[in-house]
Design an enzyme around this catalytic site. Structure first.
Site, PDB file in Angstrom:
ATOM      1  CD  GLU A 186      -2.845   0.047   2.602  1.00  0.00           C
ATOM      2  OE1 GLU A 186      -2.619   0.991   3.326  1.00  0.00           O
ATOM      3  OE2 GLU A 186      -3.629  -1.047   3.058  1.00  0.00           O
ATOM      4  CE1 TYR A 195      -7.348  -1.284   7.200  1.00  0.00           C
ATOM      5  CE2 TYR A 195      -5.989  -0.518   5.375  1.00  0.00           C
ATOM      6  CZ  TYR A 195      -6.073  -0.607   6.483  1.00  0.00           C
ATOM      7  OH  TYR A 195      -4.954   0.003   7.247  1.00  0.00           O
ATOM      8  CG  ASP A 231      -3.195   8.754   8.071  1.00  0.00           C
ATOM      9  OD1 ASP A 231      -3.138   7.331   8.244  1.00  0.00           O
ATOM     10  OD2 ASP A 231      -3.510   9.265   7.135  1.00  0.00           O
TER      11      ASP A 231
END
Lengths: 279, 415
Positions: A51, A177, A62
């Site tokens: 990725e 995911y 994040d």
């Protein structure tokens, strides 16, 4: 019909009764030339799927490690076209390892969704994850991805309940995911039992392979998840290694990343075959 | 009176879009929360008890309605400037909507009251917010104290430096102020950090967004809570003048005070509206916060809107003397009103705002916040060019106590 590297790779791992190791790094981190070497080191040391992060100034989902990776990359002048060039370069020597781009929608929107899909497919990309593009807003990108045979990888989370899951799965492809914890990348890890329950729940609704990420840092954590999921995603731990090595002005960053990934790969590969499965 | 048809007040659509702008661009973890918030907000809208409690708090705790004040001295001053410039008979009548007289000193409290009532209704036990100038942080800390909920305020470390009095106020009110060191260390980064907190604390936390931006339904609900400004102004000007105003003027950062004033008038085709963006050091320098005039469409902080960004879609830093306008985006409804041309968006530089700030102090005895000083700069430009029987309402959305250190610094005065 082009080869589907993702399904081939998941099938190969399943045949070995093991999970796949998915590794994340930000493209261009800590600088373009080293970043390409890091990419090669990931694969050489056992990453099954790569990725590659598209850097963005405001990576809202994040944690500190990947935020810093984004900023290092941007400070080096990385543009989206450079990220796509990295994909092409990678494909010159490796035509089997699946490569996924992960990032935020604004750089793609600015590049142009149709142009992005065309250029990414031409570069040899397999799919993309766009963190801030939920199914409700995805129509701006999905037709272009589909036209070029690129997978749109969707995220499911602990807050995705049974009522919402079908919407997440509608149009999802490649793999699903599963974000194991509510939070940003690199925060706390989920327990193995929570992950097992979540994977079992998701498997009832989809045939897609389930990759589990967020908070997976050590070989032990990776092994625990690899017993239940089809793939384990490790990102912040690798990006932290890059960041620390860059701070030290180390000249062996790819080797340091390679050593970390080798440990993770060994743990993932042996997880379902070790004698103390209950550990 | 000309009425716009179809109505411009019916947005957003059911997916939260205003034309091509708005929407819900958030991480999947937050999507169920956003949808849940919308469900609860719709239920609250249909509940007379919610409205009654909101109105009661606005009246007795905030001090509404705020006056609509005829700024006679300012009007006279600008009329004289017009006469001196050879245009006798010019100088529009200027009214100020005095939202700086609210409890906590700005319009921000209107929205915070609405959102804390929603939080309470949803059973949330922890409040978070972002703040730029600190006005929204103070307002959030205030309502959190009033309702007994713990509160964390994210604030860029650069803003903490230039807004020290508000930081202290928030702490006095019991809030924890967390300094944000990432990015440009201003409002944009504080919002990133608040979103990161929210995505981590999904079960107990309510995020009180301070402006009419973010993922749907925030732009809509913030606008609706702030529309009390425009509803009052409409009734007040009808009572004072027997007619609607010719022009409404408000400063635009994220745009909540402006949309609050404008929205109740959007369908009145004869009412002109001017939103004033912060031009910082000047639009040509690139150091500004004018995301409509100087930006392009993009996606940030949960919505599609007009953004300051580079040619690769990276967000660029905004600049303004006013910490409250120092944001590279804008609420999506403004982006849409700009696209359809309903509102005239202008700009005022740091210097323009300082001139207006000084003038208002001198002739009206009102120390404005630097945010509405931008609106006043536009008023100073337009009023002398308008006939004396024209009516302007400018939104005095905050008072300037918090800005005296910044202003002293600009004027070279050591406090």
């Amino acid at each position: 019909m082009k080869a589907d590297r993702l399904s081939a790779r998941f099938a190969a791992c399943a045949a070995q009764d093991r999970a796949a190791l998915v590794t994340f790094v930000t493209a261009g981190d800590p600088e373009p030339a080293i970043s390409a070497e890091i990419l090669a080191a990931l694969v050489a040391n056992g990453a099954d799927i790569v990725e590659l992060g598209m850097p963005f100034t405001d990576p809202m989902a994040d944690g500190p490690a990947i935020q810093a990776g984004n900023l290092r990359s941007l400070a080096g002048g990385t543009k989206l076209r450079d990220v796509l060039a990295m994909v092409s370069e990678f494909r010159r020597s490796d035509n089997v390892t699946p490569l996924i781009l992960m990032g935020y929608f604004n750089p793609i929107l600015h590049y142009g969704p149709a142009r992005f899909a065309a250029d990414a497919a031409a570069a040899g990309l397999d799919g993309t994850i766009v963190v801030d593009l939920p199914p409700e807003e995805a129509a701006e990108l999905t037709p272009s991805l589909g036209e070029h045979g690129l997978h749109l990888i969707r995220l499911a989370t602990p807050t995705t309940d049974a009522a919402r899951l079908p919407q997440v799965l509608d149009g999802a492809s490649g793999f699903l995911y599963y974000v194991a914890v509510a939070g940003v990348t690199g925060a706390n890890a989920a327990t193995a039992s929570d992950v097992a329950a979540a994977v079992a729940r998701l498997k009832q609704s989809t045939k897609l392979p389930i990759a589990v990420g967020f908070g997976v840092r050590t070989p032990e954590q990776a092994a625990a998840i690899a017993r239940h999921a089809d793939a384990v995603v490790v990102g912040s731990a690798i990006v932290d290694t890059i960041g620390n090595a860059a701070t030290d002005r180390a000249n062996d960053i790819p080797a340091r990343v390679g050593a970390l990934v080798a440990g993770l790969a060994m743990a993932v590969r042996s997880a379902r075959h070790s004698k103390d499965k209950a550990a | 009176m000309n009425i716009h048809s179809p109505s411009l007040r019916s947005g957003p659509d059911e997916r939260g879009h205003f034309g091509q702008f708005g929407g819900r661009y958030v991480a999947e973890t937050l999507m169920p929360l956003i949808l849940d918030l919308e469900t609860h907000y719709r239920a609250a809208q249909a509940d007379p008890a919610f409205e009654a409690e909101f109105d009661d708090l606005l009246k007795n705790y905030v001090g509404r309605p705020s006056p609509l004040y005829f700024a006679e001295s300012l009007t006279r001053h600008l009329a004289k400037l017009a006469a001196d410039a050879g245009q006798p008979g010019n100088g529009a009548k200027i009214y100020l909507k005095r939202d700086e007289l609210n409890h906590t000193g700005a319009h921000k409290i209107n929205n915070c009251i609405g959102q804390i009532l929603l939080a309470k209704r949803m059973g949330k036990t922890r409040i978070i917010a972002e703040t730029g100038a600190g006005q929204h942080g103070v307002a959030t800390a205030t309502v959190a104290a009033r309702f007994g909920l713990p509160c964390v305020i994210y604030m860029g470390s650069r803003d903490i430096e230039r807004q020290a009095p508000n930081v202290f106020r928030m702490k006095l009110l019991g809030a924890e102020v967390r300094a944000v060191e990432s990015g440009s260390k201003t409002l944009k980064d504080a919002m990133n950090e608040a979103l990161r907190d929210w995505v981590t604390n999904v079960h107990d936390t309510f995020y009180i967004i301070g402006t009419a931006a973010g993922p749907h339904p925030y732009p809509e609900l913030v606008r609706n809570f702030q529309s009390v400004i425009g509803r009052e102004a409409r009734a007040q000007i009808l009572e004072a003048e027997g007619r609607l105003p010719d022009v409404l003027v408000a400063a635009i950062g994220g745009g909540s005070n402006a949309i609050g004033l404008f929205h109740p008038f959007l369908d009145d085709a004869d009412v002109r509206m001017v939103g004033v963006e912060a031009a910082g050091h000047g639009l040509a320098t690139g150091e500004h916060a004018a995301s409509l005039i100087g930006g392009s469409p993009g996606v940030l902080h949960g919505n599609k809107t007009m953004l300051l960004q580079d040619d690769d879609g990276q967000i660029t830093e905004a600049h303004s003397i006013s910490a409250g306008l120092d944001y590279p985006g804008i609420g999506p409804e403004h982006a849409w009103l700009h696209a359809i041309g309903r509102v005239d968006y202008q700009s005022a530089t740091d210097d323009d705002a300082m001139e207006a700030f000084k003038l208002l102090c001198k002739v009206e005895g009102i120390i404005p916040a630097l945010e509405p000083a931008h609106a006043m700069a536009a008023v100073m430009r337009m009023a002398p060019a308008m006939a004396a029987d024209r009516l302007i309402i400018a939104n005095m959305c905050g008072r300037g106590d918090k800005d005296i250190f910044t202003v002293a610094n600009v004027l070279g005065v050591k406090l």
